[in-house]
Design a protein around this motif. Sequence first.
Motif, PDB file in Angstrom:
ATOM      1  N   PRO A  65      -4.973 -12.503  -6.430  1.00  0.00           N
ATOM      2  CA  PRO A  65      -4.736 -13.910  -6.787  1.00  0.00           C
ATOM      3  C   PRO A  65      -5.727 -14.822  -6.071  1.00  0.00           C
ATOM      4  CG  PRO A  65      -2.703 -12.804  -6.108  1.00  0.00           C
ATOM      5  CD  PRO A  65      -3.830 -11.905  -5.717  1.00  0.00           C
ATOM      6  N   GLN A  66      -5.935 -15.988  -6.615  1.00  0.00           N
ATOM      7  CA  GLN A  66      -6.773 -16.993  -5.961  1.00  0.00           C
ATOM      8  C   GLN A  66      -6.074 -17.581  -4.745  1.00  0.00           C
ATOM      9  OE1 GLN A  66     -10.002 -17.943  -6.781  1.00  0.00           O
ATOM     10  NE2 GLN A  66      -9.922 -16.186  -8.175  1.00  0.00           N
ATOM     11  N   GLU A  67      -4.742 -17.717  -4.843  1.00  0.00           N
ATOM     12  CA  GLU A  67      -3.963 -18.326  -3.766  1.00  0.00           C
ATOM     13  C   GLU A  67      -3.426 -17.248  -2.817  1.00  0.00           C
ATOM     14  OE1 GLU A  67      -3.094 -20.178  -7.838  1.00  0.00           O
ATOM     15  OE2 GLU A  67      -2.943 -18.176  -6.907  1.00  0.00           O
ATOM     16  N   TYR A  72       1.648 -17.739  -5.265  1.00  0.00           N
ATOM     17  CA  TYR A  72       0.417 -17.385  -5.970  1.00  0.00           C
ATOM     18  C   TYR A  72       0.698 -17.205  -7.462  1.00  0.00           C
ATOM     19  CZ  TYR A  72       1.992 -12.463  -5.829  1.00  0.00           C
ATOM     20  OH  TYR A  72       2.700 -11.292  -5.973  1.00  0.00           O
ATOM     21  N   THR A  73      -0.325 -17.376  -8.251  1.00  0.00           N
ATOM     22  CA  THR A  73      -0.237 -17.187  -9.698  1.00  0.00           C
ATOM     23  C   THR A  73      -0.469 -15.720 -10.022  1.00  0.00           C
ATOM     24  OG1 THR A  73      -1.100 -19.419 -10.075  1.00  0.00           O
ATOM     25  CG2 THR A  73      -1.161 -17.885 -11.937  1.00  0.00           C
ATOM     26  N   LEU A  74       0.404 -15.146 -10.812  1.00  0.00           N
ATOM     27  CA  LEU A  74       0.272 -13.745 -11.172  1.00  0.00           C
ATOM     28  C   LEU A  74      -1.035 -13.498 -11.930  1.00  0.00           C
ATOM     29  CD1 LEU A  74       3.894 -12.952 -12.396  1.00  0.00           C
ATOM     30  CD2 LEU A  74       2.801 -12.051 -10.338  1.00  0.00           C
ATOM     31  N   THR A  75      -1.747 -12.477 -11.529  1.00  0.00           N
ATOM     32  CA  THR A  75      -2.980 -12.076 -12.196  1.00  0.00           C
ATOM     33  C   THR A  75      -2.642 -11.075 -13.306  1.00  0.00           C
ATOM     34  OG1 THR A  75      -3.256 -10.318 -10.570  1.00  0.00           O
ATOM     35  CG2 THR A  75      -4.350 -12.419 -10.104  1.00  0.00           C
ATOM     36  N   PHE A  88       6.860  -6.263  -3.222  1.00  0.00           N
ATOM     37  CA  PHE A  88       5.532  -5.784  -2.860  1.00  0.00           C
ATOM     38  C   PHE A  88       4.674  -6.934  -2.328  1.00  0.00           C
ATOM     39  CE2 PHE A  88       4.932  -7.231  -7.218  1.00  0.00           C
ATOM     40  CZ  PHE A  88       3.700  -7.871  -7.172  1.00  0.00           C
ATOM     41  N   SER A  89       3.608  -6.548  -1.634  1.00  0.00           N
ATOM     42  CA  SER A  89       2.602  -7.497  -1.148  1.00  0.00           C
ATOM     43  C   SER A  89       1.236  -7.075  -1.671  1.00  0.00           C
ATOM     44  CB  SER A  89       2.560  -7.524   0.381  1.00  0.00           C
ATOM     45  OG  SER A  89       3.799  -7.950   0.918  1.00  0.00           O
ATOM     46  N   VAL A  90       0.450  -8.054  -2.081  1.00  0.00           N
ATOM     47  CA  VAL A  90      -0.947  -7.809  -2.439  1.00  0.00           C
ATOM     48  C   VAL A  90      -1.777  -8.069  -1.184  1.00  0.00           C
ATOM     49  CG1 VAL A  90      -2.800  -8.331  -4.052  1.00  0.00           C
ATOM     50  CG2 VAL A  90      -0.424  -8.752  -4.714  1.00  0.00           C
ATOM     51  N   ILE A  91      -2.616  -7.117  -0.824  1.00  0.00           N
ATOM     52  CA  ILE A  91      -3.396  -7.253   0.409  1.00  0.00           C
ATOM     53  C   ILE A  91      -4.887  -7.186   0.067  1.00  0.00           C
ATOM     54  CG2 ILE A  91      -3.803  -6.358   2.724  1.00  0.00           C
ATOM     55  CD1 ILE A  91      -1.101  -4.957   2.554  1.00  0.00           C
ATOM     56  N   SER A  92      -5.614  -8.222   0.430  1.00  0.00           N
ATOM     57  CA  SER A  92      -7.066  -8.245   0.218  1.00  0.00           C
ATOM     58  C   SER A  92      -7.778  -8.329   1.560  1.00  0.00           C
ATOM     59  CB  SER A  92      -7.461  -9.436  -0.664  1.00  0.00           C
ATOM     60  OG  SER A  92      -7.113 -10.663  -0.053  1.00  0.00           O
ATOM     61  N   GLY A  93      -9.039  -7.952   1.547  1.00  0.00           N
ATOM     62  CA  GLY A  93      -9.867  -8.076   2.754  1.00  0.00           C
ATOM     63  C   GLY A  93      -9.997  -6.820   3.575  1.00  0.00           C
ATOM     64  N   LEU A  94      -9.345  -5.725   3.186  1.00  0.00           N
ATOM     65  CA  LEU A  94      -9.394  -4.502   3.989  1.00  0.00           C
ATOM     66  C   LEU A  94     -10.547  -3.598   3.557  1.00  0.00           C
ATOM     67  CD1 LEU A  94      -5.612  -3.534   4.198  1.00  0.00           C
ATOM     68  CD2 LEU A  94      -7.018  -4.563   5.995  1.00  0.00           C
ATOM     69  N   GLY A 386       6.446 -10.262  -1.284  1.00  0.00           N
ATOM     70  CA  GLY A 386       6.351 -11.426  -2.158  1.00  0.00           C
ATOM     71  C   GLY A 386       5.159 -12.306  -1.875  1.00  0.00           C
ATOM     72  N   ARG A 387       4.118 -11.749  -1.225  1.00  0.00           N
ATOM     73  CA  ARG A 387       2.984 -12.581  -0.804  1.00  0.00           C
ATOM     74  C   ARG A 387       1.650 -11.928  -1.151  1.00  0.00           C
ATOM     75  NH1 ARG A 387       3.259 -12.587   5.243  1.00  0.00           N
ATOM     76  NH2 ARG A 387       4.152 -10.505   4.916  1.00  0.00           N
ATOM     77  N   HIS A 388       0.626 -12.757  -1.231  1.00  0.00           N
ATOM     78  CA  HIS A 388      -0.749 -12.282  -1.207  1.00  0.00           C
ATOM     79  C   HIS A 388      -1.251 -12.509   0.206  1.00  0.00           C
ATOM     80  CE1 HIS A 388      -5.258 -13.185  -2.086  1.00  0.00           C
ATOM     81  NE2 HIS A 388      -5.107 -11.966  -1.612  1.00  0.00           N
ATOM     82  N   ILE A 389      -1.605 -11.428   0.882  1.00  0.00           N
ATOM     83  CA  ILE A 389      -2.043 -11.494   2.271  1.00  0.00           C
ATOM     84  C   ILE A 389      -3.551 -11.248   2.313  1.00  0.00           C
ATOM     85  CG2 ILE A 389      -1.794 -10.517   4.570  1.00  0.00           C
ATOM     86  CD1 ILE A 389       1.007  -9.546   3.670  1.00  0.00           C
ATOM     87  N   ALA A 390      -4.294 -12.255   2.717  1.00  0.00           N
ATOM     88  CA  ALA A 390      -5.744 -12.125   2.862  1.00  0.00           C
ATOM     89  C   ALA A 390      -6.051 -11.861   4.330  1.00  0.00           C
ATOM     90  CB  ALA A 390      -6.447 -13.388   2.376  1.00  0.00           C
TER      91      ALA A 390
END
Length: 428
Positions: A65-67, A72-75, A88-94, A386-390
Amino acid sequence: MNIATKRHLDRRAFLRGTGTVLSLPFLEAMLPAFATRSQAAAGQPPPRFLAMCATLGFHTPFLFPQETGADYTLTPYLEPLKALKGDFSVISGLQHEEQNGANGHTSEMTWLTSAKHPGLAGFKNTISIDQYIAERIGSQTRFPSLILGTGSDSLSWSASGVPLPAESSPSKAFQQLFVDGTKDEVAAQVRGLKRGRSILDTVMGQAKKMHHELGKRDQEKLDEYFSAVRDLEVRLVQNEEWVQKPKPKVDAKPPTDIQSRTDAIGKMKLMQDLLVLALQTDSTRAVTLRLSGMNAVPEIPGVKNDWHNLSHHGQDPAKIDELKVIETAEFTAFADFLTKLKTTQDHGRPLLDSTAVIFGSNLGNASAHSTANIPLILAGGGYKHGRHIAIDKEKHVFSNLFVSLAQRMGVETDKFGFSTSVLDINQA
């Protein structure tokens, strides 16, 4: 961050003497580091760990997601998971460090190990996180770990850096998990295990005689071999104990293997159904599933081109659109799997609550073979979701998450592979 303050004695602890391995009885110190006596007495479900890797990657603009945070807005790839957003959590940056290897796909060898430069000259892999966990808690279940794949390769590696074979036949895996042998078959299996121990004793005796006659490098290799043999000795003893016990009965028909090489989604679903049964019956608590791509057209409506070629889209919009069809099907199958875990009861609670699932890929950009910013979803396991974790650049090491996952499984450790700290998702 959860920090274990009491000493935890591994249930797979032994007193060792010359030629003797004596297993210890269950002691209070063997309770998981994060469990209390009341939790153990209350029959709360044990923690479980599952890792699934799609080896041809995902087009991450359709995933991340952008946010950040909860709003966040569902992709497109998260749409199939809409009803499970709180699970679940979406994790970016790893990413793992220094993953340039023998070719653009060798990073799948190190997805669960974090070893550097996979496949290059002098490369030696390290233990994968599932086997690290299995070595410490695997004796509590019939199978220390379950290694599956929709192809012949696996994600799991031993402490000696040896790839462990994956079972690609759901019917054979079902047989191993749930079908008891005849009395004669069980007796033959026990005899085979005893012969195996006798052979190991002979091999160890011969190998030790060789040790002093070898150079330093060969001695190191032989020591690694000794370690592997000792591990196998312990497993043989445990297997003999389990083979005498009846296997769990399940209300499910044995699966029929899919013969078509190109039915990737069908194979994925069949393996995931098997996993629900394996986890529900507590047959194992450490699982890997490698989801193979292919140099062929997968049997998915709307797909007409070779999957591997589509993954190397070079930003071609037509290829990306067709790739989206394949990867949406993968996320839809994953959503179905999480739903089954959530609707399956385990000690009066959803099985998903006790099962930490990571689903992602070793490739952050398959088109460029990049291993930066890998796609990853962490589901279940009792985490705050329930989060997008950057993840910040300073904390981007993927194996930092492995430390936290191992601790959750009751393994006392503050280090795994090339980790630099502990990544606790609840505090991220």
